[in-house]
Design an enzyme around this catalytic site. Structure first.
Site, mmCIF file in Angstrom:
data_model
loop_
_atom_site.group_PDB
_atom_site.id
_atom_site.type_symbol
_atom_site.label_atom_id
_atom_site.label_comp_id
_atom_site.label_asym_id
_atom_site.label_seq_id
_atom_site.Cartn_x
_atom_site.Cartn_y
_atom_site.Cartn_z
ATOM 1 N N GLN A 75 0.833 -1.204 0.000
ATOM 2 C CA GLN A 75 0.000 0.000 0.000
ATOM 3 C C GLN A 75 0.867 1.252 0.000
ATOM 4 O OE1 GLN A 75 -3.232 0.916 -0.141
ATOM 5 N NE2 GLN A 75 -4.047 -1.130 -0.445
ATOM 6 N N SER A 76 1.970 1.197 -0.711
ATOM 7 C CA SER A 76 2.985 2.254 -0.651
ATOM 8 C C SER A 76 2.500 3.602 -1.190
ATOM 9 C CB SER A 76 4.214 1.807 -1.434
ATOM 10 O OG SER A 76 5.121 2.873 -1.588
ATOM 11 N N ASN A 77 2.545 4.617 -0.312
ATOM 12 C CA ASN A 77 2.263 5.980 -0.754
ATOM 13 C C ASN A 77 3.343 6.463 -1.721
ATOM 14 O OD1 ASN A 77 -0.052 6.457 1.028
ATOM 15 N ND2 ASN A 77 1.458 6.374 2.679
#
Length: 331
Positions: A75-77
Site C-alpha cells: 500500500q505504498s504511498n
C-alpha cells in the site's frame, strides 16, 4: 547551501499551510498544537514523497531516463506518487512491491492498490517480505535495459540524499512561515520511516543554525536502528549539499514505542488517533504512518512530555488514500 542550483521539477505551488488545531489542543489539554499540512502537496493524493520526487525526477530526466523504477510495501504511498509523477512527465513506471505481511497484496484491493490500477502502471513485481529490494529492483532494471529502456532507480521512500533534499527545502519553507506568523515553535514531531523526511528536515534546520528539537516517531524500526539510519542519511545529505556546519548525532531523537506488532499492522492507539483527528479537526490520517505517529504524539501529550503553554508542530506527511483499505477497523 543554495538549493536553487539543483535541478527540480515543481509538483506543488506555494507553501503548505501551518494550521493551529484549536479543538485538538482543547481536547488534550496540553501544549498548543499546530500541523504542517504536507498531505496537501501536489500529485495524486499528496504527501511527503512529492517533495522528494521534485528532486529525484529532475535528476532522472537530467540523466536521460525514460522509466522510473521504485519499490515499497503493497500500500505504498511512495509508489503511488512516483507513478503519478511518471504519468505527469510521460515516463514509464515499474513498481516492486514487498509483501511485508504475507499474502497482503491483492491486485484489486482498495486504497493505493486501486490508484496503481487507475494511474496505470507499466509493470508490478511482487516479492516476499524481507527481500533485498535494491537487488529486486536491479533485476527489473536489467530486464528493462535489455528491452532498450533507460530506467532510473528510486530507493524506497525516495530516501537518498537527493530525495532528502526535498525536506531540506521544506525546513527552509517552515522557517519562513514561522517567521511570517511570529510563531515560536518549541518542538517538531515528524514520522520516521525510510528516514528521508526526518534526515532532510534535520539538515535543513541545523544547516541554518536553527536549534528547534525534532522528535521522530518510528513506524517500523527500533530506536537504535532508526536513529542510526537517520544519522547516516543526514551525513550523506549534508555532504551532497556541501553543508559546512557539522550536525551532531544528538540532533536525532526517535521514539519506537508506537510501532505495535509491526509495520502497517494496526494498533488501538492508532485507530483512536485517526478517529480523534477526524472528529475534532476534519483531517484524515493514514493507518501505516501518520496514524501511528499521531498516536505517539498524543501519548507524549498525555504523559506530560510536553507542558501546557508549549507550541508543538506536527508534520502531516499524508498517506490518507491508504486509509480506504483499512475501513474494517473503523466499522
Amino acid at each position: 547551501m543554495n538549493l536553487a542550483k539543483l535541478p527540480r521539477r515543481k509538483y506543488s505551488y506555494g507553501p503548505t499551510p501551518i494550521e493551529y488545531l484549536k479543538n485538538l489542543t482543547e481536547h488534550l489539554g496540553g501544549p498548543e498544537i499546530y500541523i504542517k499540512r504536507d498531505d496537501l502537496l501536489g500529485l495524486t493524493g499528496g504527501g511527503n514523497k512529492t517533495r522528494k520526487l521534485e528532486f529525484l525526477v529532475a535528476d532522472a530526466l537530467a540523466k536521460g531516463a525514460d522509466t522510473l523504477l521504485t519499490c515499497g510495501a503493497v500500500q505504498s504511498n511512495h509508489c503511488r506518487l512516483t507513478l503519478s509523477a511518471a504519468r505527469k512527465e510521460q515516463l514509464d513506471c515499474h513498481l516492486v512491491l514487498e509483501e511485508r505481511v504475507p499474502n497482503s497484496y491483492h491486485r484489486n484491493s482498495n486504497g493505493n492498490n486501486f490508484l496503481f490500477n487507475l494511474l496505470g502502471t507499466d509493470g508490478i513485481t511482487v516479492v516476499p517480505g524481507g527481500s533485498n529490494m535494491l537487488e529486486e529492483m536491479e533485476k527489473v532494471a536489467e530486464k528493462l535495459r535489455s528491452e532498450g529502456k533507460k530506467p532510473y532507480i528510486i530507493p524506497g521512500g525516495g530516501s537518498n540524499e537527493i530525495g532528502a533534499t526535498g525536506y531540506v527545502a521544506c525546513a527552509q519553507e517552515m522557517m519562513m512561515q514561522l517567521f511570517d506568523q511570529s510563531l515560536d515553535i518549541d518542538c517538531i514531531v515528524t514520522p520516521s520511516g525510510s528516514a528521508g523526511t526526518h534526515a532532510g528536515l534535520t539538515v535543513g534546520m541545523r544547516a541554518s543554525n536553527n536549534p528547534i528539537p525534532i522528535i521522530g516517531i518510528s513506524v517500523n524500526k527500533d530506536k537504535e536502528t532508526q536513529e542510526g539510519n537517520v544519522y547516516k542519511l543526514i551525513q550523506k545529505t549534508a555532504d551532497f549539499l556541501n553543508v559546512e556546519n557539522a550536525i551532531d548525532k544528538s540532533a536525532v531523537n526517535v521514539y519506537d514505542d508506537y510501532v505495535g506488532p509491526g509495520y502497517s499492522l494496526p494498533t488501538e492507539k492508532m485507530t483512536e488517533a485517526i478517529e480523534m483527528l477526524a472528529q475534532h479537526e476534519g483531517i484524515l490520517l493514514d493507518p501505516v504512518y501518520t496514524g501511528k505517529v499521531m498516536a505517539g504524539f498524543i501519548d507524549l501529550v498525555r504523559t506530560g512530555y510536553f507542558s501546557k503553554g508549549q507550541k508543538v508542530l506536527f508534520l502531516h506527511t499524508g498517506g490518507s488514500p491508504a486509509l480506504y483499505d483499512y475501513t474494517s477497523l473503523f466499522q
